[in-house]
Design an enzyme around this catalytic site. Sequence first.
Site, PDB file in Angstrom:
ATOM      1  N   ASP A  38     -35.116 -27.483   4.222  1.00 46.27           N
ATOM      2  CA  ASP A  38     -34.129 -26.765   5.030  1.00 46.27           C
ATOM      3  C   ASP A  38     -32.901 -26.376   4.192  1.00 46.27           C
ATOM      4  OD1 ASP A  38     -33.163 -29.278   4.825  1.00 46.27           O
ATOM      5  OD2 ASP A  38     -32.997 -29.666   6.983  1.00 46.27           O
ATOM      6  N   HIS A 240     -31.525  -8.556 -20.337  1.00 43.96           N
ATOM      7  CA  HIS A 240     -31.300  -9.340 -19.114  1.00 43.96           C
ATOM      8  C   HIS A 240     -31.443 -10.839 -19.377  1.00 43.96           C
ATOM      9  CE1 HIS A 240     -32.284  -5.605 -16.425  1.00 43.96           C
ATOM     10  NE2 HIS A 240     -31.075  -5.567 -16.965  1.00 43.96           N
ATOM     11  N   ASP A 257     -21.708 -11.417 -20.626  1.00 46.74           N
ATOM     12  CA  ASP A 257     -21.610 -10.382 -19.594  1.00 46.74           C
ATOM     13  C   ASP A 257     -21.486 -11.140 -18.283  1.00 46.74           C
ATOM     14  OD1 ASP A 257     -21.952  -8.393 -17.700  1.00 46.74           O
ATOM     15  OD2 ASP A 257     -23.617  -7.420 -18.747  1.00 46.74           O
ATOM     16  N   ASP A 268     -17.393  -6.539 -13.567  1.00 49.65           N
ATOM     17  CA  ASP A 268     -18.541  -6.549 -14.483  1.00 49.65           C
ATOM     18  C   ASP A 268     -17.998  -6.319 -15.895  1.00 49.65           C
ATOM     19  OD1 ASP A 268     -20.976  -6.263 -15.733  1.00 49.65           O
ATOM     20  OD2 ASP A 268     -21.569  -4.440 -14.663  1.00 49.65           O
ATOM     21  N   HIS A 347     -29.791   1.832 -23.114  1.00 50.03           N
ATOM     22  CA  HIS A 347     -29.401   1.954 -21.701  1.00 50.03           C
ATOM     23  C   HIS A 347     -28.276   2.968 -21.549  1.00 50.03           C
ATOM     24  CE1 HIS A 347     -25.887  -0.671 -22.368  1.00 50.03           C
ATOM     25  NE2 HIS A 347     -26.686  -1.569 -22.922  1.00 50.03           N
ATOM     26  N   HIS A 351     -22.298   2.603 -14.758  1.00 46.78           N
ATOM     27  CA  HIS A 351     -22.828   2.688 -13.392  1.00 46.78           C
ATOM     28  C   HIS A 351     -21.668   2.505 -12.433  1.00 46.78           C
ATOM     29  CE1 HIS A 351     -22.471  -1.731 -13.324  1.00 46.78           C
ATOM     30  NE2 HIS A 351     -23.027  -1.724 -14.516  1.00 46.78           N
ATOM     31  N   HIS A 358     -24.250  -2.791  -9.310  1.00 50.25           N
ATOM     32  CA  HIS A 358     -24.725  -1.429  -9.544  1.00 50.25           C
ATOM     33  C   HIS A 358     -24.539  -0.748  -8.199  1.00 50.25           C
ATOM     34  CE1 HIS A 358     -27.251  -2.198 -13.401  1.00 50.25           C
ATOM     35  NE2 HIS A 358     -26.114  -2.853 -13.401  1.00 50.25           N
ATOM     36  N   GLU A 381     -19.901   0.810 -20.792  1.00 46.09           N
ATOM     37  CA  GLU A 381     -20.479  -0.332 -21.490  1.00 46.09           C
ATOM     38  C   GLU A 381     -21.436   0.050 -22.616  1.00 46.09           C
ATOM     39  OE1 GLU A 381     -23.407  -2.528 -19.056  1.00 46.09           O
ATOM     40  OE2 GLU A 381     -22.733  -1.346 -17.350  1.00 46.09           O
ATOM     41  N   TYR A 385     -27.916  -2.851 -30.275  1.00 48.55           N
ATOM     42  CA  TYR A 385     -28.825  -3.995 -30.369  1.00 48.55           C
ATOM     43  C   TYR A 385     -29.689  -3.758 -31.603  1.00 48.55           C
ATOM     44  CZ  TYR A 385     -27.324  -3.922 -25.485  1.00 48.55           C
ATOM     45  OH  TYR A 385     -26.570  -3.856 -24.340  1.00 48.55           O
ATOM     46  N   ARG A 402     -22.144  -5.732 -27.022  1.00 46.12           N
ATOM     47  CA  ARG A 402     -21.837  -4.853 -25.878  1.00 46.12           C
ATOM     48  C   ARG A 402     -20.385  -5.091 -25.489  1.00 46.12           C
ATOM     49  NH1 ARG A 402     -25.825  -5.951 -22.840  1.00 46.12           N
ATOM     50  NH2 ARG A 402     -25.008  -7.421 -21.307  1.00 46.12           N
ATOM     51  N   GLU A 404     -17.870  -4.003 -22.344  1.00 44.94           N
ATOM     52  CA  GLU A 404     -17.948  -3.393 -21.005  1.00 44.94           C
ATOM     53  C   GLU A 404     -16.657  -3.616 -20.229  1.00 44.94           C
ATOM     54  OE1 GLU A 404     -20.923  -5.208 -18.403  1.00 44.94           O
ATOM     55  OE2 GLU A 404     -20.915  -3.406 -17.151  1.00 44.94           O
TER      56      GLU A 404
HETATM   57  N1  GLY Z   1     -24.043  -6.937 -15.618  1.00 39.99           N
HETATM   58  C1  GLY Z   1     -24.971  -5.910 -15.381  1.00 39.99           C
HETATM   59  C2  GLY Z   1     -24.591  -4.679 -16.042  1.00 39.99           C
HETATM   60  O1  GLY Z   1     -23.791  -4.692 -16.944  1.00 39.99           O
HETATM   61  O2  GLY Z   1     -24.998  -3.632 -15.666  1.00 39.99           O
HETATM   62 MN    MN Z   2     -22.567  -3.161 -16.024  1.00 34.06          MN
HETATM   63 MN    MN Z   3     -22.375  -6.235 -17.204  1.00 30.24          MN
END
Ligand code: GLY
Ligand code: MN
Ligand code: MN
Length: 434
Positions: A38, A240, A257, A268, A347, A351, A358, A381, A385, A402, A404
Amino acid sequence: MTTSPKTLARRRRHLMDLAEPDSILVVPSARERLRNGDSYYPFRQDSDFLYLAGFEEPDAVLVLIPGRDAGEQILFCRERDPERERWDGPRLGLDGAREQLGMDDAFPIADLDEILPGLMEDRDHIYHSVGRDPAFDRQVIGWRNQLRKQKRNARSPEEFIALDHLLHELRLIKSSQEIAAMRRAAKISAQAHRRAMQVCRPGLGEPDLAAELMYEFTRHGCPPAYLPIVAGGRNALVLHYVKNDQPLPDDGLVLIDAGCEYAGYAADISRTFPVSGRFTPAQRKIHDLVLAAQRAAIDKVRPGNAFDEFHAAACRMLTEGLIELGLLAGSLDENLAQQSYRRFYMHKTGHWLGLDVHDVGDYRIDGHPRVLEKNMVTTVEPALYIGDDDDIPAEFRNIGVRIEDDIRVTDGAPENLTGAVPAAADEIEALMQS
Ligand code: GLY
Ligand code: MN
Ligand code: MN
């Protein structure tokens, strides 16, 4: 921060103004989800429902009926129940829904099947989140069919329309209240990143830094907006990566991140810094390049520019730098035409950000990139890599960087909501040594 009943009612009226006049709009809360026994997964309200109802409980359905004089904003929710509330905590109840959420009326959720078919009478269209939750889709169709069975000659809805487009256009442009919540999420998240930088030293592991982030979020009463990434060394190359369970490399970088959620609104942020507190020359070169690309991209986040422009600016800057560093060969134009940067940067550069990390909102309209407008919020961002293939100079192998930030479109210069975390190599080193 709670949204005032007036603001909530205004959002609902605004949405109804956009809908067909002879329609009914149905928006369910999120469901509680059992983990095992539960024990439940942490409950997170559905963002569409939260935006319109301002209500944090499960087992609720919002119904909006444009053009109906009395009772056009109706909430079905759980009734007060002292016995249940002893176990699960207080409920707002029906009176609370009218008073604190600005609803015209409220009914017990247990009466939904009985009441909702009647509310569909004389309506031609039903708006709901078609296709998101098959069980709810079946319920909506069932209510319509029940009306037809009960009243053979009644006018009943013929058309099911996806609510997403109308509602998500509203969510895309943030009000001053929403911006205030996002600034707060950004501020707490920035403190968490600064804390992780200050605590970091050789000998620690990814879990140590993950704990520092969570400490800062939790002490402000904020959940993480998504699973944090704390990726030491080559783990940063896994986009990820969320295991966060490895030792940190003494002479390597760590990519974090992470962002928290305040009043439902996400931050983010990504930063990459040396575990030792000092960048090696090669690490610094890659970091400087990503930062230059980020600055060039942020400068394009202005009203009237297309959404794609800041991605293009980042790709151009990264490509120039990769050629200079010898990681790409050939001319700038050739490399841009072939998108050869994609070997190191696979990428997009941003976003939408809001209630969802997102966030909702179309990126293209009629096949064209969307034009930025004031009070849209996007992440910026860029990243690199770099793997360990034989053709990569040894000094650059296994470096992932990265950077961001969360950027608000203003009338003029972009507003960086997350600029309180140092991004430049010198500033990062200074904070880590302080
Ligand atoms: N943390 C997810 C992204 O940067 O899109
Ligand atoms: Mn992001
Ligand atoms: Mn992020």
